[in-house]
Design an enzyme around this catalytic site. Structure first.
Site, PDB file in Angstrom:
ATOM      1  N   LEU A 154      45.730  34.580  39.156  1.00 60.40           N
ATOM      2  CA  LEU A 154      45.061  34.152  37.633  1.00 60.40           C
ATOM      3  C   LEU A 154      43.673  34.953  37.745  1.00 60.40           C
ATOM      4  O   LEU A 154      43.002  34.496  38.204  1.00 60.40           O
ATOM      5  CB  LEU A 154      45.303  32.936  37.293  1.00 60.40           C
ATOM      6  CG  LEU A 154      44.683  32.437  35.769  1.00 60.40           C
ATOM      7  CD1 LEU A 154      45.481  31.373  35.419  1.00 60.40           C
ATOM      8  CD2 LEU A 154      43.174  32.456  35.703  1.00 60.40           C
ATOM      9  N   ILE A 155      43.115  35.710  36.634  1.00 59.53           N
ATOM     10  CA  ILE A 155      41.892  36.162  36.529  1.00 59.53           C
ATOM     11  C   ILE A 155      41.464  36.073  35.148  1.00 59.53           C
ATOM     12  O   ILE A 155      42.201  36.245  34.126  1.00 59.53           O
ATOM     13  CB  ILE A 155      42.017  37.790  36.814  1.00 59.53           C
ATOM     14  CG1 ILE A 155      42.726  38.126  38.194  1.00 59.53           C
ATOM     15  CG2 ILE A 155      40.731  38.492  36.786  1.00 59.53           C
ATOM     16  CD1 ILE A 155      42.767  39.863  38.412  1.00 59.53           C
ATOM     17  N   GLY A 194      38.554  36.282  31.945  1.00 60.76           N
ATOM     18  CA  GLY A 194      37.687  37.299  31.515  1.00 60.76           C
ATOM     19  C   GLY A 194      37.974  38.609  31.508  1.00 60.76           C
ATOM     20  O   GLY A 194      37.190  39.485  32.098  1.00 60.76           O
ATOM     21  N   SER A 231      37.258  43.201  29.319  1.00 62.98           N
ATOM     22  CA  SER A 231      36.594  44.338  29.762  1.00 62.98           C
ATOM     23  C   SER A 231      36.019  44.261  31.061  1.00 62.98           C
ATOM     24  O   SER A 231      36.120  43.408  31.884  1.00 62.98           O
ATOM     25  CB  SER A 231      35.449  44.621  28.576  1.00 62.98           C
ATOM     26  OG  SER A 231      34.659  43.530  28.633  1.00 62.98           O
ATOM     27  N   ILE A 241      34.434  44.271  34.717  1.00 64.28           N
ATOM     28  CA  ILE A 241      35.112  44.275  36.106  1.00 64.28           C
ATOM     29  C   ILE A 241      36.478  43.278  35.872  1.00 64.28           C
ATOM     30  O   ILE A 241      37.341  43.570  36.785  1.00 64.28           O
ATOM     31  CB  ILE A 241      34.299  43.208  36.915  1.00 64.28           C
ATOM     32  CG1 ILE A 241      32.826  43.942  37.089  1.00 64.28           C
ATOM     33  CG2 ILE A 241      34.882  42.621  38.185  1.00 64.28           C
ATOM     34  CD1 ILE A 241      31.764  43.166  37.618  1.00 64.28           C
ATOM     35  N   GLY A 242      36.665  42.323  34.894  1.00 59.32           N
ATOM     36  CA  GLY A 242      37.855  41.766  34.948  1.00 59.32           C
ATOM     37  C   GLY A 242      39.171  42.283  34.644  1.00 59.32           C
ATOM     38  O   GLY A 242      40.047  42.577  35.271  1.00 59.32           O
ATOM     39  N   SER A 266      26.617  37.419  40.750  1.00 57.68           N
ATOM     40  CA  SER A 266      25.728  38.375  40.397  1.00 57.68           C
ATOM     41  C   SER A 266      24.962  38.416  41.317  1.00 57.68           C
ATOM     42  O   SER A 266      24.421  37.338  42.222  1.00 57.68           O
ATOM     43  CB  SER A 266      25.063  37.905  38.984  1.00 57.68           C
ATOM     44  OG  SER A 266      23.779  38.687  38.752  1.00 57.68           O
ATOM     45  N   TYR A 295      20.591  32.638  32.675  1.00 59.33           N
ATOM     46  CA  TYR A 295      21.805  33.319  33.196  1.00 59.33           C
ATOM     47  C   TYR A 295      21.358  32.949  34.754  1.00 59.33           C
ATOM     48  O   TYR A 295      22.779  32.723  35.383  1.00 59.33           O
ATOM     49  CB  TYR A 295      21.791  34.811  32.862  1.00 59.33           C
ATOM     50  CG  TYR A 295      22.685  35.517  33.607  1.00 59.33           C
ATOM     51  CD1 TYR A 295      23.909  35.496  33.156  1.00 59.33           C
ATOM     52  CD2 TYR A 295      22.209  36.304  34.593  1.00 59.33           C
ATOM     53  CE1 TYR A 295      24.946  36.370  33.636  1.00 59.33           C
ATOM     54  CE2 TYR A 295      23.321  37.207  35.508  1.00 59.33           C
ATOM     55  CZ  TYR A 295      24.764  37.056  34.807  1.00 59.33           C
ATOM     56  OH  TYR A 295      25.562  37.790  35.368  1.00 59.33           O
TER      57      TYR A 295
END
Length: 285
Positions: free
Chosen positions: A13-14, A16, A19, A21-22, A144, A157
């Site tokens: 299950l992924i 996001g 668009s 990287i997802g 990140s 962030y």
């Protein structure tokens, strides 16, 4: 895609996947033979995902999942188990960029950033863990380089990404005692994401920044230049997600490019996390 009978085919299950990287990771996982449940907050935004899957000749199970809504998360995870009987991996990719600085934004905006980028990860991971324990599965989170090095005008962030890194680094040795592998994937600059995902009118933001205007303009000029000159493609970053998904023994910490390795290396002598993991594992086993 309609549900198929339970089988031994591995399921990931992924989050996001509309668009970036997802999307690229979902297509890559399906191409590698995984039954891929590609989730996104708004199914109406699945057009690019469906097009990419069709062009790659792969099949995806596209479902709604809002990482900030615990009921939505539970429904998605329960639905996967009901339809397929197993969950072998989760890729926490959903997130949102944010540019701002303390004096110029309400704390409520910082809370919103944390809800998506930190608590959203926890919501999905918590729901998935019993099933990952059952399968001896993998919990992978896209963080990140901003989860390693704090960056100007990215306070909220980076705080969220620091929190994710600390949480997962702490969870990893505990999860390992029950057969679950935990990894974080650290992209640097990825093409198309900075301006698009943050959703800023840059000139308006600079004009409204008051005493911070000059510093913000310098930051934006440097950052946009970096993205124009050396940003990695989403597909390139997704290769590191696939490394975490398929390697026999994935590292805890995986950077997605030479640039990301060099950048985080200024802070992390233990780049792949093995020394910290070796130490903390002795605390729980």
């Amino acid at each position: 895609m309609s549900a198929t009978p339970h089988s031994n085919r591995k399921t990931v299950l992924i989050t996001g996947t509309s668009s970036g990287i997802g999307l690229a990771a979902a297509v890559a996982a399906a191409g590698a033979g995984w039954r891929t449940v590609a989730t996104l907050r708004d199914p109406a935004r699945a057009g690019a995902l469906r097009k990419a899957a069709a062009e790659a000749g792969v099949e995806l199970d596209i479902r709604q999942l809002d990482v900030t809504d615990e009921a939505s998360v539970a429904a998605a995870v329960d639905g996967v188990i009901a339809d397929y009987g197993r969950l072998d991996a989760v890729v926490n990719n959903a997130g949102a960029g944010h540019v701002g600085t303390l004096e110029n934004e309400p704390v409520s905006e910082v809370r919103t950033v944390m809800e998506v980028n930190f608590f959203g990860v926890l919501n999905v991971s918590k729901a998935a863990m019993p099933h990952l324990r059952a399968s001896g599965g993998r919990l992978i989170t896209v963080t990140s380089v901003g989860g390693v090095i704090g960056q100007p005008f990215n306070e909220a962030y980076c705080a969220a990404k620091f929190a994710v890194e600390g949480y997962m680094e702490s969870l990893a040795p505990v999860a390992r005692t029950l057969g679950v592998s935990v990894s974080v994937v650290e992209p640097g600059a990825v093409a198309t994401e900075f301006v698009t995902n943050i959703g800023l009118d840059l000139e308006a933001e600079i004009a409204a920044a008051g005493p911070y205007s000059d510093a913000l303009r310098h930051y934006i000029e440097r950052t946009v230049g970096q993205f124009m000159d050396g940003a990695q493609t989403p597909a390139g970053a997704a290769e590191s997600v696939m490394e975490a998904l398929t390697a026999e023994t994935p590292a805890f910490r995986i950077q997605t490019s030479d640039w990301a390795r060099a950048f985080t290396g200024t802070k992390l002598a233990d780049r792949d996390g093995s020394a910290v993991q070796a130490m903390t594992s002795t605390w729980v086993s």
